[in-house]
Design an enzyme around this catalytic site. Structure first.
Site, PDB file in Angstrom:
ATOM      1  CG  ASP A  70      18.426  29.806   8.102  1.00 29.34           C
ATOM      2  OD1 ASP A  70      18.516  29.394   7.957  1.00 29.34           O
ATOM      3  OD2 ASP A  70      18.899  30.993   8.223  1.00 29.34           O
ATOM      4  CD  GLU A 129      12.818  31.389   6.817  1.00 32.70           C
ATOM      5  OE1 GLU A 129      11.766  31.509   6.937  1.00 32.70           O
ATOM      6  OE2 GLU A 129      13.713  32.063   7.788  1.00 32.70           O
TER       7      GLU A 129
END
Length: 476
Positions: free
Chosen positions: A104, A169
């Site tokens: 991500d 994250e």
């Protein structure tokens, strides 16, 4: 400085063959990175469609499987994000290494601030630009290059190899932390390699040994049910924006030191300092302004980055200058982020911050509430995995390894240390100051990606207790 032998000096050795395999794989690595950064994998459906993260995870799973990792699967974390995991057995009794990254990214932000398309890998002046090119898809590609090189040169895994590529994250939503606690078998290992930090300078191998804890709070001040005309009421009307600014100003003294009531701020960093000129260059400090070192130069900068608390106002809700009206504001809000050194309880520090803001707001109805929380981390530096990684990075980069703290937080590091307390946690990565992670025109230098990949490949060999200078096996 003593020269560290280049793996290419002995082309027939394991080290030489690994370096050559990574070199040969760089074109494929660039293609992989181009495919990965094309996905707008922001783990927030309000900003980008959830389908982008799903497609990103699917590609990561495909790439790990192609690299030879067994049992690759996509696992939904408790926060709804998708993590990609896998594990391949090594020789009997061999240690296990877990290689971590995340797929991500943070949002692109203001597209007008980019000089290249954020979701299209663009090469310019020897660097590769795109959102996530360094943080953290570049680290993922370095991991893939290392895995392919080891399989190509040795023909099998020298250690048990596990991979985890997280899907949220950047959102600090705790998905991977909860997944690790709920399914500890996914993260069982002897050494965690968290590829999510970077080097103090281009070509300077760096292991991060300290991470700050973090906590953000949202503060709101309300004084009137609606704004009041400044000409008719200004001076006597309780100005919510002014009250907010007064409280925020109390968080720093005239020299920039964070001054939260009750929070210790005298810590000193025991490692190397941070050169003022390089810090000014890294942060693009404008002429006439100096870094906030408290008059202590490189030592003062290191203290404030890694050994002392730092309160930063991240955002304020108030009228824009372009939409100004003659009005006293009845409400104003701000988000304040607090960073604390490893060893400081972030929740206790956050409580002190909230109490400070309430105490220093001169008037109004004040509400302060926590938004996020993350614990700091201090790595072990006396274990065999740390020694193996140090040797590997020195050989891959040709320079001695530096150690540094990092101002950012990686809550997963603390979680992993709790779930598998006997394992070592190593933090490194392809990022360096010119990468401008989280900002416009994020980029990675391909040489940094290549060197990191060689280091990771050598680490798996060193961790197994094999001699990287030995002749490479024939026919692999």
């Amino acid at each position: 400085m003593t020269r560290v032998p280049d793996p290419r000096d002995a082309p027939g050795s394991v080290a030489g063959r690994l370096a050559a395999a990574v070199d040969a794989g760089m074109a494929r690595g660039r293609d992989d990175l181009a495919r990965l950064v094309a996905f707008r994998s922001v783990a927030n459906p309000v900003i980008e469609p959830a389908s982008e993260c799903a497609a990103s995870a699917a590609l990561v799973a495909e790439l790990f499987a192609e690299a030879g990792v067994d049992g690759v699967e996509q696992v939904e974390a408790p926060d709804g994000s998708i993590a990609v995991v896998g594990r391949s057995a090594g020789p009997a009794g061999a240690p296990a290494a877990l290689l971590y990254s995340h797929h991500d990214v943070v949002p692109a932000g203001d597209l007008a601030a980019w000089s290249v398309p954020p979701w299209e890998l663009t090469e310019r002046d020897g660097r590769w630009y795109a959102r996530g090119s360094a943080d953290c898809k570049g680290n993922l590609v370095a991991t893939l290059l290392a895995l392919r090189a080891v399989r190509q040169v040795l023909g099998s895994w020298p250690v048990e190899v596990a991979v985890v590529c997280e899907g949220s994250e950047e959102q600090s939503s705790g998905g991977m932390e909860a997944l690790a606690r709920g399914r500890p078998e996914l993260v069982r290992c002897d050494a965690f390699v968290l590829a999510d930090t970077g080097n103090v300078a281009l070509g300077a191998p760096t292991l991060t040994t300290s991470l700050r804890g973090t906590g953000s709070v949202l503060m709101a001040v309300r004084t009137m049910a609606h704004p009041a005309h400044s000409g008719m009421y200004g001076g006597a009307a309780p100005d919510a924006l002014q009250a907010l600014l007064t409280a925020l100003a109390s968080l720093r003294d005239a020299e920039g030191e964070t001054t939260i009531d009750g929070l210790e701020r005298e810590g000193t960093w025991e490692g190397a300092g941070f050169d003022e000129h390089r810090f000014a260059d890294d942060t693009a400090v404008v002429p006439g302004v100096a870094p906030l070192s408290g008059g202590r130069g490189a030592a003062g900068i290191a203290d404030r980055l890694w050994a002392r608390p730092a309160a930063t106002v991240l955002a304020i809700d108030c009228p824009r200058v372009s939409q100004v009206t003659a009005a006293v504001q009845g409400e104003a809000r701000a988000v304040v982020n607090l960073r604390v050194p490893a060893g400081t309880d972030p929740r206790a520090a956050q409580d002190l911050l909230m109490a400070h803001l309430r105490r220093h707001t001169p008037y109004g109805v004040v509400e302060v509430r926590p938004v996020s929380l993350g614990h700091g981390f201090r790595a072990r530096t006396d274990g065999p995995a740390y020694a193996a990684m140090t040797r590997s990075m020195e050989r891959a980069f040709g320079h001695e390894v530096a150690t540094a703290g990092q101002g950012g937080s990686i809550p997963l590091a603390t979680t992993l240390a709790e779930v598998v307390p006997e394992a070592e946690v190593l933090l490194l990565g392809v990022e360096e100051p010119a990468s401008r992670i989280h900002g416009p025109d994020e980029s990675v230098h391909p040489d940094e990606l290549r060197r990191t990949a060689v280091a990771l490949a050598l680490f798996l060999v060193e961790l197994a207790g094999l001699d990287p200078d030995a002749p490479a096996p024939a026919g692999a």
